[in-house]
Write an enzyme that holds these catalytic residues in place. Structure first.
Site, PDB file in Angstrom:
ATOM      1  N   SER A 238       0.854  -1.185   0.000  1.00 42.95           N
ATOM      2  CA  SER A 238       0.000   0.000   0.000  1.00 42.95           C
ATOM      3  C   SER A 238       0.891   1.237   0.000  1.00 42.95           C
ATOM      4  CB  SER A 238      -0.871   0.008   1.256  1.00 42.95           C
ATOM      5  OG  SER A 238      -0.059   0.311   2.389  1.00 42.95           O
ATOM      6  N   LYS A 239       0.254   2.382  -0.014  1.00 41.61           N
ATOM      7  CA  LYS A 239       0.976   3.660  -0.053  1.00 41.61           C
ATOM      8  C   LYS A 239       2.023   3.757   1.071  1.00 41.61           C
ATOM      9  CE  LYS A 239      -1.227   7.209  -2.645  1.00 41.61           C
ATOM     10  NZ  LYS A 239      -1.455   6.313  -3.711  1.00 41.61           N
ATOM     11  N   ARG A 240       1.725   3.105   2.193  1.00 42.56           N
ATOM     12  CA  ARG A 240       2.666   3.138   3.316  1.00 42.56           C
ATOM     13  C   ARG A 240       4.053   2.641   2.907  1.00 42.56           C
ATOM     14  NH1 ARG A 240       2.318  -0.482   7.102  1.00 42.56           N
ATOM     15  NH2 ARG A 240       0.857  -1.760   5.938  1.00 42.56           N
ATOM     16  N   GLY A 242       5.508   3.195   0.139  1.00 40.90           N
ATOM     17  CA  GLY A 242       6.133   4.050  -0.865  1.00 40.90           C
ATOM     18  C   GLY A 242       5.243   4.140  -2.089  1.00 40.90           C
TER      19      GLY A 242
END
Ligand code: GLU
Length: 466
Positions: A238-240, A242
């Site tokens: 996920s965006k976490r 990167g």
């Protein structure tokens, strides 16, 4: 054997992400490896969340990855009549019924079911009402409540679902739009899809879809559900973790070949082989070699792959990729010959095009800024005589390459009784501003006599002023 037809059906509610790109790649490779066809279908029936901007972003990413499609893009919103036709077929054959339950009523009943410890699924209140189409009514699928449905997944093996766990799902909403599970089946049937390869987040949708195929008397495609992609902490990517959008990787300076090689190994392997050309991938790709457990995306691997392709490409090819990165830095104009010369010296030293564009600064900028620490350490008084001599010797040179430069440095060191190794860093600082760069003679050859002499003169001025 019937020809293979695969599809990639993204919902245009955002950019193309790593997971979607991997799905697209597997479908593309599977079709290409068997001489089949690959279809692009835009699943845009969620009109509130779908945007033209996302469609464009997805198409751009497909093009950048060079995943060409044989048909499409088809848009579901242009196929509403087809879904209505198929919905009518289901209604007429007794596989669907109109339902008038309002959202509020459903909510109350769901809450009650939960409070009583029952599953909060649709209770079938309108099943036998025999309602006709009307405002605010939805069309529901009669899900058989007995028996089981088996999904014979090409990757996961057989998975059995209890039909009593499944809802009478809505197939047409009151605004006439189809729901995902229905539209996807109608599309896959009418487009002749033979293999549905998708993320395993869709496994639970598949028994519902199988029941719709059966109700329509249609042949089932083969299903292959690919395990999820995780980040290094083993949680779903996920965006976490990167950047997740494919085109963000382009902006960071990755080459499409590197991303393709990274994506393909997220779930598929062929022995220990790490790097595959496109034709090798097409030759070697099989669903049998897709693993059953989640794969892990790491930036380290992608950087390693990118460094490999940067090394491998010709400077001319790299230049084409690099130009937008140079343009963003507003460097002064240089000839392609100069640029390819500079690129050649940096190919083994950079991991991304962005890094390379940055490393090009000393070649590109007319005035070099010395890193203060480097200048104080290396542009010292004792180098004055060395620089003077180098300037005069180098100015006389006809050829300006390693073979002619090396003796000048050797002789200067010898005659001025300094170690050759003592000269290199001060000259490097004068030529590049810093203490790290490709080989000295390589960069001198690229910069050319005039620029080298000018930079040494600036270095000398610094030395004399110190
Ligand atoms: N539009 C769906 C998605 O993006 C397609 C799923 C499928 O392949 O059936 O997840």
């Amino acid at each position: 054997m019937e020809p293979v037809i695969t599809r990639f059906p993204p919902s245009p509610t955002g950019a193309l992400h790593i997971g979607g790109a991997r799905t697209a790649l597997f479908n593309w490779l599977f079709a290409r490896s068997l001489g089949g066809r690959f279809i692009l279908r835009i699943e845009d029936t969620d009109v509130e969340r779908s945007t033209q901007e996302s469609v464009t972003a997805i198409l751009d990413a497909m093009q950048w990855l060079d995943l060409n499609f044989d048909e499409g893009p088809y848009y579901q919103t242009s196929r509403l009549d087809i879904y209505r036709d198929y919905a009518r077929k289901l209604k007429d054959s007794g596989h669907a019924y109109w339902c008038e339950c309002s959202a509020e009523e459903l909510e109350v009943r769901r809450n009650k079911a939960m409070a009583e410890g029952r599953k909060p699924k649709y209770d079938g209140a309108c099943r036998s009402k025999g309602l006709c189409e009307g405002p605010n009514r939805v069309l529901r699928f009669y899900t058989p409540q007995s028996a089981t449905t088996v999904l014979n997944d090409l990757i996961k093996g057989p998975i059995e679902f209890d039909n009593s766990e499944l809802d009478d799902l809505v197939i047409l909403k009151s605004d006439g739009f189809p729901t995902y599970n229905f539209a996807v089946v109608v599309d896959d049937i009418t487009m002749g899809i033979t293999h549905v390869i998708r993320g395993d987040d869709h496994v639970n949708n598949t028994p519902r879809q199988i029941l719709i195929y059966r109700a329509l008397g249609a042949k089932l495609p083969e299903f292959a559900h690919v395990p999820m992609i995780h980040g290094e902490d083993r949680s779903p990517l996920s965006k976490r973790h990167g950047a997740t959008s494919v085109m963000e990787y382009e902006k960071m300076g990755f080459l499409p070949e590197a991303l393709i090689n990274c994506l393909v190994r997220l779930g598929w392997s062929h022995g220990d082989q790490e790097i595959f050309s496109r034709s090798e991938l097409i030759e070697k790709f099989t669903l049998e070699n897709v693993g059953k457990s989640p794969s892990i995306f790491t930036m380290e691997r992608l950087l390693w792959l990118n460094a490999h392709y940067i090394k491998e490409k010709s400077p001319q090819e790299l230049l084409a990729h690099l130009k937008p990165f140079l343009a963003r830095r507003s460097y002064p104009e240089k000839s392609d010959d100069f640029l390819t010369g500079a690129i050649r010296t940096l190919q083994t030293r950079t991991h991304t095009l962005e890094e390379m564009a940055e490393a090009m600064a000393f070649y590109m900028e007319d005035a070099i800024r010395f890193e203060p620490e480097a200048a104080t350490k290396f542009l010292t008084k004792d180098m004055g005589a060395v620089f003077l001599r180098l300037i005069s010797e180098l100015s006389e040179l006809e050829a300006f390459d390693e073979a002619s430069l090396e003796p000048v440095f050797r002789n200067t060191a010898k005659e001025l009784e300094v170690k050759l190794g003592k000269i290199a860093q001060p000259v490097r600082v004068a030529l590049t501003g810093g203490t790290k760069s490709p080989g000295l003679f390589e960069i001198m050859e690229v910069l050319g006599k005039e620029a080298v002499v000018e930079r040494l003169q600036k270095g000398l001025e610094f030395i004399l002023a110190a």
